[in-house]
Write a protein that holds these residues in place. Structure first.
Motif, PDB file in Angstrom:
ATOM      1  N   GLY A   1       2.646 -30.297  84.557  1.00 47.30           N
ATOM      2  CA  GLY A   1       2.961 -30.310  85.906  1.00 47.30           C
ATOM      3  C   GLY A   1       4.166 -30.796  86.209  1.00 47.30           C
ATOM      4  O   GLY A   1       4.937 -30.327  85.609  1.00 47.30           O
TER       5      GLY A   1
ATOM      6  N   LEU B   1      10.073 -30.740  85.971  1.00 47.18           N
ATOM      7  CA  LEU B   1      11.256 -31.791  86.177  1.00 47.18           C
ATOM      8  C   LEU B   1      12.245 -31.654  84.929  1.00 47.18           C
ATOM      9  O   LEU B   1      13.346 -31.317  85.231  1.00 47.18           O
ATOM     10  CB  LEU B   1      10.958 -33.339  86.536  1.00 47.18           C
ATOM     11  CG  LEU B   1      12.163 -33.862  86.962  1.00 47.18           C
ATOM     12  CD1 LEU B   1      12.610 -33.576  88.433  1.00 47.18           C
ATOM     13  CD2 LEU B   1      11.773 -35.520  86.783  1.00 47.18           C
TER      14      LEU B   1
ATOM     15  N   TYR C   1      -6.092 -38.153  93.818  1.00 43.71           N
ATOM     16  CA  TYR C   1      -4.852 -38.613  94.583  1.00 43.71           C
ATOM     17  C   TYR C   1      -4.333 -37.514  95.400  1.00 43.71           C
ATOM     18  O   TYR C   1      -3.740 -37.861  96.217  1.00 43.71           O
ATOM     19  CB  TYR C   1      -4.140 -39.674  93.875  1.00 43.71           C
ATOM     20  CG  TYR C   1      -2.895 -39.025  93.156  1.00 43.71           C
ATOM     21  CD1 TYR C   1      -1.806 -38.620  93.776  1.00 43.71           C
ATOM     22  CD2 TYR C   1      -2.963 -38.789  91.673  1.00 43.71           C
ATOM     23  CE1 TYR C   1      -0.854 -38.166  93.070  1.00 43.71           C
ATOM     24  CE2 TYR C   1      -1.733 -38.472  91.334  1.00 43.71           C
ATOM     25  CZ  TYR C   1      -0.625 -37.921  91.848  1.00 43.71           C
ATOM     26  OH  TYR C   1       0.366 -37.528  91.167  1.00 43.71           O
TER      27      TYR C   1
ATOM     28  N   ALA D   1       4.407 -40.239  93.255  1.00 42.75           N
ATOM     29  CA  ALA D   1       5.485 -40.887  93.000  1.00 42.75           C
ATOM     30  C   ALA D   1       6.721 -40.063  93.550  1.00 42.75           C
ATOM     31  O   ALA D   1       7.350 -40.665  94.257  1.00 42.75           O
ATOM     32  CB  ALA D   1       5.941 -40.911  91.612  1.00 42.75           C
ATOM     33  N   SER D   2       6.745 -38.924  93.551  1.00 48.42           N
ATOM     34  CA  SER D   2       7.774 -38.084  94.126  1.00 48.42           C
ATOM     35  C   SER D   2       7.381 -36.657  94.705  1.00 48.42           C
ATOM     36  O   SER D   2       7.215 -36.393  96.140  1.00 48.42           O
ATOM     37  CB  SER D   2       9.015 -37.732  93.306  1.00 48.42           C
ATOM     38  OG  SER D   2       9.777 -36.778  93.604  1.00 48.42           O
TER      39      SER D   2
ATOM     40  N   ASN E   1      -1.112 -37.986  84.423  1.00 55.24           N
ATOM     41  CA  ASN E   1      -1.353 -39.242  84.654  1.00 55.24           C
ATOM     42  C   ASN E   1      -2.435 -39.775  84.226  1.00 55.24           C
ATOM     43  O   ASN E   1      -3.386 -40.475  85.037  1.00 55.24           O
ATOM     44  CB  ASN E   1      -1.512 -38.927  86.501  1.00 55.24           C
ATOM     45  CG  ASN E   1      -0.263 -38.522  87.219  1.00 55.24           C
ATOM     46  OD1 ASN E   1       0.836 -38.914  86.808  1.00 55.24           O
ATOM     47  ND2 ASN E   1      -0.526 -37.641  87.853  1.00 55.24           N
TER      48      ASN E   1
HETATM   49  C1  H2P Z   1       4.480 -36.684  88.018  1.00 56.38           C
HETATM   50  C2  H2P Z   1       4.230 -37.508  89.488  1.00 56.38           C
HETATM   51  C3  H2P Z   1       5.161 -36.570  90.384  1.00 56.38           C
HETATM   52  C4  H2P Z   1       6.675 -36.517  90.137  1.00 56.38           C
HETATM   53  C5  H2P Z   1       6.641 -35.889  88.750  1.00 56.38           C
HETATM   54  C6  H2P Z   1       8.038 -35.806  88.222  1.00 56.38           C
HETATM   55  C7  H2P Z   1       3.660 -37.414  86.719  1.00 56.38           C
HETATM   56  O1  H2P Z   1       4.103 -35.334  87.999  1.00 56.38           O
HETATM   57  O2  H2P Z   1       2.981 -37.508  89.765  1.00 56.38           O
HETATM   58  O3  H2P Z   1       5.001 -37.431  91.717  1.00 56.38           O
HETATM   59  O4  H2P Z   1       7.297 -35.775  90.878  1.00 56.38           O
HETATM   60  O5  H2P Z   1       5.785 -36.553  87.884  1.00 56.38           O
HETATM   61  O6  H2P Z   1       8.645 -36.990  88.521  1.00 56.38           O
HETATM   62  P1  H2P Z   1       2.566 -34.395  88.164  1.00 56.38           P
HETATM   63  O7  H2P Z   1       1.778 -35.356  88.884  1.00 56.38           O
HETATM   64  O8  H2P Z   1       2.836 -33.161  89.061  1.00 56.38           O
HETATM   65  O9  H2P Z   1       2.216 -34.208  86.728  1.00 56.38           O
END
Ligand code: H2P
Length: 820
Positions: free
Chosen positions: A118, A123, A552, A652-653, A274
């Motif tokens: 995800g 990112l 969450y 987090a973001s 997570n």
């Molecule tokens: C996680 C965080 C997001 C954050 C992303 C990139 C682990 O992604 O929960 O809040 O934006 O990293 O920093 P995700 O839940 O989408 O797997």
């Protein structure tokens, strides 16, 4: 740019000749997949020229390099994106039309390389795009999983996981580099040998198993600058394939074991975000790609530099979450055991070379390996971690004499476990969170002890996304409109997009903007019709929540609200509801039963609502199967409303929130993660904020006092919706089906802790915010203004901005220009 490198005719010839040599066919005989391959090889040819040029330039200028170490890279399709970044999209589209092909259809033939779960993996992909575009030398380092994220199929409303064999037809953009193979060792034991000539102890790993790590390089094309960086993903092979002499020596078992080890390591991406599962194979994967990557990086450094002490000025290893944290110990191993440095020297170099990004405060994500497993699998690495821990504890004691609490909370090894986050913090010179609120929570709560001990390490880098994939490629109509109004600079400098603000009140601009949204909604409606067989009204409000399924993130709150709306419609047919389409897309981790049950609930509600003629099609619910990067691009472009409704303090973001904003959707959300900064940029009038604040959530967590039964007992709407989970309204054949969700909200059985996601506490304020959404949408001009302002205020959320901050404040890289 492209005309300098190839012209249309040469390109067409190259496609034809690729079809001939790869498949012994002419282009009219070739399958669509074969055409995709042939076109991609032709494009790769062009990329290779720039790749070579970039490498030459890097060689000449010897810039500092960042190695972005990540278990996940969620790249999405490469063909279209590469063409855009080569600024060749239009010309290639034309060339293909002349050959009788449609580029969009060819793009759809590409498997979606889904080497990530995800946000974290996506990112990493956005960062690579920005690094290349800004002209920095960077390597992404990861794993060439043979099976990436599973394909999701929905059968009878349930998620089914189907393996995604993305490599089955061959992946045209990758390049196998066996000449850079590295050996990676597991298990065995460490023998200590005293070397009288040096007076040092040498540590020799014996009786180990090992695999050969083979790099595959993928080009990362910068936008219109001829820079091509490298994503290096490692595959594994057995060191001694089946050998008869092993058989003779009685090593048959070992040979087979090594073969299996090699095969298993890269087989599959763990589909868990997570969440830490503690599986041995996961630790093997981690050490496998880290050892190979660090060995290769040190070797590359040494080719140019005589003194290993210079490493920190030429290299940074950025740890994407704790997954690559063995980097700290592996670098120590190389420096101490192979480079023969003293411990102090090696530690000084290591802690000036590694930097760590934290992506979550979810407790279940914390990686803690049992000592038994860790030391058995990585005996030498474990010894090193022990020594790091021993020295770290001395430091803590010096700072806080006699304070056992600190030791307990901060030790790297404690209670039979190796705590990876603690190792990452101790071994890094920078620790960053991914949005301002998240970093504050790290400093004041989750990592408070570490922050107090070493405040200088902590900093924030608010996430970003690449506008090149999520606007230029995903939303060509809006991209053209933006360019028509403010020129092309936004493509590489998104802060320019604020120039659109002057059009927010302009009636013609508003109409054009909304018309583009409408066209994009038609495109998504067509996709939904084709994939789900559901007809949706493109004039309805498209209200979208797409992201991994996790409690969450509260998809449950969203669907409970849909149930509530449906009840209202049924009870008050006289009320004037604005048509709404609620769109979901989400994969649930395979073993996460409650998340899968939420998917089933969404689909069950969809079944009832979509087929109830009495509500006249005013409410539709769609669950888009197999949400992934390629359909995400279409979805963001078509959204009116962006659902960012996590329990405050938990996300987090978020980065989907930014993609929606860029495409002119209005956010309905909690004050969580980067939502805070989004609202700051666009203004609270252009978003719908509701719910508990992160302070209120944290207060409940620390002091208790949240009682979901209060809401159940005092609010008939909430009670009604909850009762529908257990009275068969949406599951007539099995009224008990959703009992677990009911329990999870009220905690009548499962545990004595009330719902840790505070769903019912936020329900009414969410419903109220949704009413505001509806009212706002009725004012089409007002809505258009807000939508334009969202796009116009998204400048901060470009990953170019994020990367420039990493460069200025953590990495200190040198910009490189590739000349013609
Ligand atoms: C996680 C965080 C997001 C954050 C992303 C990139 C682990 O992604 O929960 O809040 O934006 O990293 O920093 P995700 O839940 O989408 O797997």
């Amino acid at each position: 740019m492209i005309s300098k490198q190839f012209d249309k005719e040469t390109f067409k010839e190259s496609v034809k000749s690729n079809v001939r040599s790869l498949y012994r066919k002419t282009i009219d005989e070739a399958t669509p997949q074969q055409i995709f391959q042939a076109v991609s090889y032709a494009v790769k040819d062009v990329i290779i020229d720039n790749w070579l040029k970039s490498q030459k330039q890097f060689d000449k200028e010897d810039p500092k390099i960042v190695y972005y170490l990540s278990m996940e890279f969620l790249m999405g399709r490469a063909l279209g994106n590469n063409l855009l970044n080569l600024t060749a999209y239009g010309e290639v589209k034309e060339a293909l039309e002349e050959l009788g092909f449609d580029l969009n259809a060819i793009e759809d033939e590409e498997p979606d390389p889904a080497l990530g779960n995800g946000g974290l993996g996506r990112l990493a992909a956005c960062f690579l795009d920005s690094l290349a575009t800004l002209g920095y030398c960077a390597y992404g380092c990861g794993i060439r999983y043979h099976y990436g994220m599973f394909k999701q199929e929905i059968k009878d409303g349930y998620q089914i996981e189907v393996p995604d064999a993305w490599l089955k037809d061959g992946y045209p953009f990758e390049l196998r580099r066996p000449e850079y193979a590295k050996e990676v060792k597991f298990g065995g034991h460490v023998r200590v040998v005293y070397d009288p000539s040096t007076g040092r102890n040498e540590f020799v790993q014996e009786d180990y198993q090992s695999v050969r790590a083979i790099p595959y390089d993928l080009p990362i094309v910068g936008y219109n600058n001829q820079i091509v960086n490298t994503l290096r993903i490692w595959d594994s092979e057995a060191i001694n394939d089946f050998q008869l002499d092993s058989f003779d020596k009685g090593d048959y078992r070992k040979a087979v074991e090594q073969e299996n080890l090699a095969r298993n390591i890269v087989e599959v991406l763990y589909p868990n975000d997570n969440h830490y599962a503690g599986k041995e194979l996961r630790l093997k994967q981690q050490y496998f790609f880290i050892s190979a990557s660090i060995q290769a990086a040190v070797e590359k450094f040494k080719k140019k530099h005589g003194d290993i002490h210079e490493l920190p000025s030429k290299v940074t290893f950025q740890l994407n979450d704790t997954h690559p944290t063995v980097t700290v110990a592996e670098l120590m191993r190389i420096l101490v055991d192979e480079e023969k440095l003293s411990w102090e020297d090696a530690w000084d170099i290591t802690t000036r070379t590694c930097a760590y990004t934290n992506h979550t405060i979810m407790a279940e994500a914390l990686e803690k390996w049992p000592i038994e497993l860790f030391s058995r699998l990585l005996p030498r690495i474990y010894q090193i971690v022990e020594e790091i821990n021993r020295r770290f504890l001395i430091q803590i004691q010096q700072m806080y004499p006699g304070n056992q609490e600190k030791i307990k909370k901060m030790a790297i090894i404690y209670d039979g476990q190796v705590k990876m986050a603690h190792l990452a913090i101790a071994g890094s010179y920078s620790v960053n969170g991914v949005a301002r609120l998240h970093t504050e929570i790290l400093k004041n709560k989750e990592l408070k002890d570490f922050y107090e001990m070493m405040p200088q390490k902590f900093n924030n880098k608010t996430n970003g996304i690449t506008q090149r994939r999520f606007l230029l490629h995903g939303n060509p109509l809006l991209a053209d409109w933006v360019t028509k109004h403010i020129g092309r600079d936004w493509i590489t400098d998104l802060s320019q997009i604020s120039k659109l603000k002057i059009y927010a009140d302009d009636e013609k601009a508003q109409q054009e903007f909304m018309n583009i949204k409408y066209q994009n909604k038609l495109r998504l409606a067509k996709y939904i019709q084709e994939h789900n067989g559901i007809e949706v009204d493109p004039r309805s409000i498209f209200d979208v929540q797409v992201k991994r399924l996790h409690e969450y993130k509260r998809q449950l709150l969203n669907i409970l609200h849909v149930m509530y709306l449906y009840n209202k419609m049924k009870e008050h047919p006289e009320l004037d509801f604005y048509p709404r389409t609620f769109i979901f897309g989400a994969k649930a981790s395979a073993g996460y039963h409650r998340a899968k049950l939420i998917i089933k609930l969404i689909n069950s509600v969809a079944d009832v609502v979509n087929n109830d003629a009495s509500i006249k099609g005013k409410l539709k619910v769609v669950f888009i199967e197999n949400y992934r990067v390629s359909n995400a691009e279409i979805i963001f472009a078509a959204a009116d409303v962006s659902e960012q409704i996590s329990t405050a303090s938990k996300e987090a973001s978020g980065t989907g929130n930014m993609k929606f904003m860029l495409n002119g959707a209005l956010t309905i959300g909690t004050m969580d993660g980067a939502n805070v900064e989004i609202v700051e940029e666009v203004g609270a009038d252009n978003a719908f904020i509701f719910g508990l604040s992160s302070d209120e959530v944290i207060n409940f967590e620390q002091n208790g006092g949240y009682d979901p039964n209060f809401y159940f007992n005092t609010d008939p709407d909430i009670r009604n919706v909850l009762m529908q989970l257990i009275n068969g309204t949406f599951s007539p054949k099995d009224p008990e089906r959703f009992r677990d969700l009911y329990n999870s909200l009220l905690n009548t059985k499962s545990s004595d802790k009330p719902d840790t996601y505070f769903t019912l506490a936020d329900f009414k304020s969410y419903a109220k915010a949704q009413e505001q959404v509806e009212a706002a949408y009725r004012d089409q001009r007002g809505w258009a203004k807000s939508a334009i302002l969202n796009t116009a205020s998204s400048g901060k959320f470009s990953s170019d901005r994020t990367i420039q901050e990493y460069v200025d404040e953590i990495w200190h890289l040198d910009k490189v220009v590739v000349e013609d």
